[in-house]
Design an enzyme around this catalytic site. Structure first.
Site, short mmCIF file in Angstrom:
data_model
loop_
_atom_site.label_atom_id
_atom_site.label_comp_id
_atom_site.label_asym_id
_atom_site.label_seq_id
_atom_site.Cartn_x
_atom_site.Cartn_y
_atom_site.Cartn_z
N HIS A 100 0.82 -1.22 0.00
CA HIS A 100 0.00 0.00 0.00
C HIS A 100 0.86 1.26 0.00
O HIS A 100 0.39 2.35 0.37
CB HIS A 100 -0.97 -0.01 1.19
CG HIS A 100 -2.00 -1.10 1.08
ND1 HIS A 100 -2.74 -1.53 2.16
CD2 HIS A 100 -2.41 -1.84 0.03
CE1 HIS A 100 -3.57 -2.50 1.76
NE2 HIS A 100 -3.39 -2.70 0.49
N PRO A 196 -4.97 -10.92 18.30
CA PRO A 196 -5.70 -11.11 19.56
C PRO A 196 -7.19 -11.39 19.34
O PRO A 196 -7.87 -11.84 20.25
CB PRO A 196 -5.50 -9.80 20.31
CG PRO A 196 -4.95 -8.83 19.35
CD PRO A 196 -4.43 -9.58 18.17
N ALA A 213 1.08 -9.48 18.67
CA ALA A 213 2.26 -9.81 17.87
C ALA A 213 3.55 -9.62 18.66
O ALA A 213 4.46 -10.45 18.57
CB ALA A 213 2.29 -8.92 16.62
N1 APR Z 1 -0.96 -7.72 17.58
C1 APR Z 1 -1.55 -8.39 16.54
N2 APR Z 1 -2.72 -8.01 15.97
C2 APR Z 1 -3.33 -6.92 16.48
C3 APR Z 1 -2.79 -6.17 17.57
C4 APR Z 1 -1.55 -6.63 18.12
N3 APR Z 1 -0.97 -6.01 19.13
N4 APR Z 1 -3.64 -5.14 17.85
C5 APR Z 1 -4.67 -5.24 16.96
N5 APR Z 1 -4.49 -6.31 16.14
C6 APR Z 1 -5.34 -6.78 15.03
C7 APR Z 1 -6.82 -6.47 15.17
O1 APR Z 1 -7.50 -7.46 15.91
C8 APR Z 1 -7.28 -6.41 13.72
O2 APR Z 1 -7.71 -7.69 13.27
O3 APR Z 1 -4.93 -6.09 13.88
C9 APR Z 1 -6.00 -6.02 12.95
C10 APR Z 1 -6.01 -4.62 12.35
O4 APR Z 1 -7.00 -4.58 11.35
P1 APR Z 1 -7.29 -3.23 10.55
O5 APR Z 1 -7.37 -2.10 11.48
O6 APR Z 1 -8.47 -3.53 9.69
O7 APR Z 1 -5.97 -3.03 9.67
P2 APR Z 1 -5.46 -3.79 8.35
O8 APR Z 1 -6.01 -5.18 8.26
O9 APR Z 1 -4.02 -3.64 8.28
O10 APR Z 1 -6.16 -2.88 7.20
C11 APR Z 1 -5.89 -3.16 5.87
O11 APR Z 1 -7.09 -1.22 5.18
O12 APR Z 1 -7.59 0.94 5.69
C12 APR Z 1 -6.89 0.14 4.83
O13 APR Z 1 -4.94 0.64 3.59
C13 APR Z 1 -5.40 0.42 4.89
O14 APR Z 1 -3.56 -1.15 4.89
C14 APR Z 1 -4.82 -0.89 5.43
C15 APR Z 1 -5.85 -1.90 5.05
#
Ligand code: APR
Length: 223
Positions: A100, A196, A213
């Site tokens: 991204h 989590p 993580a």
């Molecule tokens: N360790 C592991 N996972 C975690 C932690 C942690 N400490 N804290 C939160 N999470 C998990 C959450 O449970 C959730 O499932 O990380 C995930 C984050 O999800 P999103 O906020 O949806 O982020 P992501 O999946 O990276 O989004 C994908 O969406 O908005 C667009 O371009 C943006 O790259 C991004 C894409």
């Protein structure tokens, strides 16, 4: 091995995720249509640019966490990330494919191809491209935009040939990136999920660690 990661990887460094209530996910408080789409940028380039500069300064003030370091300590692991921060690089990761884009670069919003590096701790204000006069914008992928072809092709190739895919800190809801998990699985890879909470990746998991993580990866990868 491939590590496919999302915002949860950087959550313990203090970088908000997008959809997670616990970390004040961006999209719970901000409108992605206004701030992360070509239409939103066309409507108000300075609003969008200023918002990304705020995120840049935040990232400059935080440090890679134990999860970034555990991945960086394993040069045999190819990192494919949806994250636009530089924390894996700062942790010393050898190979990082950013699907991204990155906040460390600005590019011309037009077609001239101009790009320049940006200092995260002191990003410039919104400005025009010195070559063609269009706006400069963060070199990130907004909703509705195609992923950078080179990164995508490389990521697909790695996902087809990996034996194990670690899926770290992603809700696995945003495509085409999330489709890489199914691609690896269909090519015979074992899928290990670290999150989590349950996510769209849970259904594809051979093994799922319900934890953070920064706590799980050092144990799993021997960091
Ligand atoms: N360790 C592991 N996972 C975690 C932690 C942690 N400490 N804290 C939160 N999470 C998990 C959450 O449970 C959730 O499932 O990380 C995930 C984050 O999800 P999103 O906020 O949806 O982020 P992501 O999946 O990276 O989004 C994908 O969406 O908005 C667009 O371009 C943006 O790259 C991004 C894409």
């Amino acid at each position: 091995m491939v590590a496919f990661s999302g915002a949860g990887l950087s959550a313990e460094s203090g970088v908000p995720t997008f959809r997670d209530a616990e970390t004040q996910g961006f999209w719970l408080n901000y409108d992605p249509g206004k701030l992360a789409s070509p239409e939103g940028f066309a409507a108000d380039p300075e609003l969008v640019y200023t918002w990304y500069n705020e995120r840049r300064r935040n990232i400059a003030q935080v440090q890679p966490n134990a999860a970034h370091r555990a991945l960086a300590a394993r040069p045999d692991i190819v990192n494919i990330t949806q994250n636009i921060d530089d924390l894996l690089h700062r942790a010393g990761a050898r190979e990082v494919i950013q699907l991204h884009g990155t906040l460390t670069v600005d590019r011309c919003d037009g077609k001239c191809g101009y790009e320049e590096e940006v200092a995260l701790h002191d990003p410039p204000a919104a400005r025009e491209c010195p070559v063609c006069g269009n706006w400069l914008r963060p070199a990130v992928v907004w909703f509705g935009e195609a992923l950078p072809m080179e990164a995508w092709t490389e990521a697909e190739e790695r996902c087809r040939s990996c034996e194990v895919m670690l899926v770290v800190g992603t809700a696995a809801e945003v495509y085409p990136a999330a489709g890489l998990i199914g691609l690896s699985k269909s090519c015979g890879a074992r899928i290990i999920v670290v999150n989590p909470h349950a996510s769209q990746a849970s259904a594809l998991a051979d093994i799922e660690f319900c934890g953070k993580a920064g706590e799980v990866l050092p144990m799993l990868l021997g960091g």
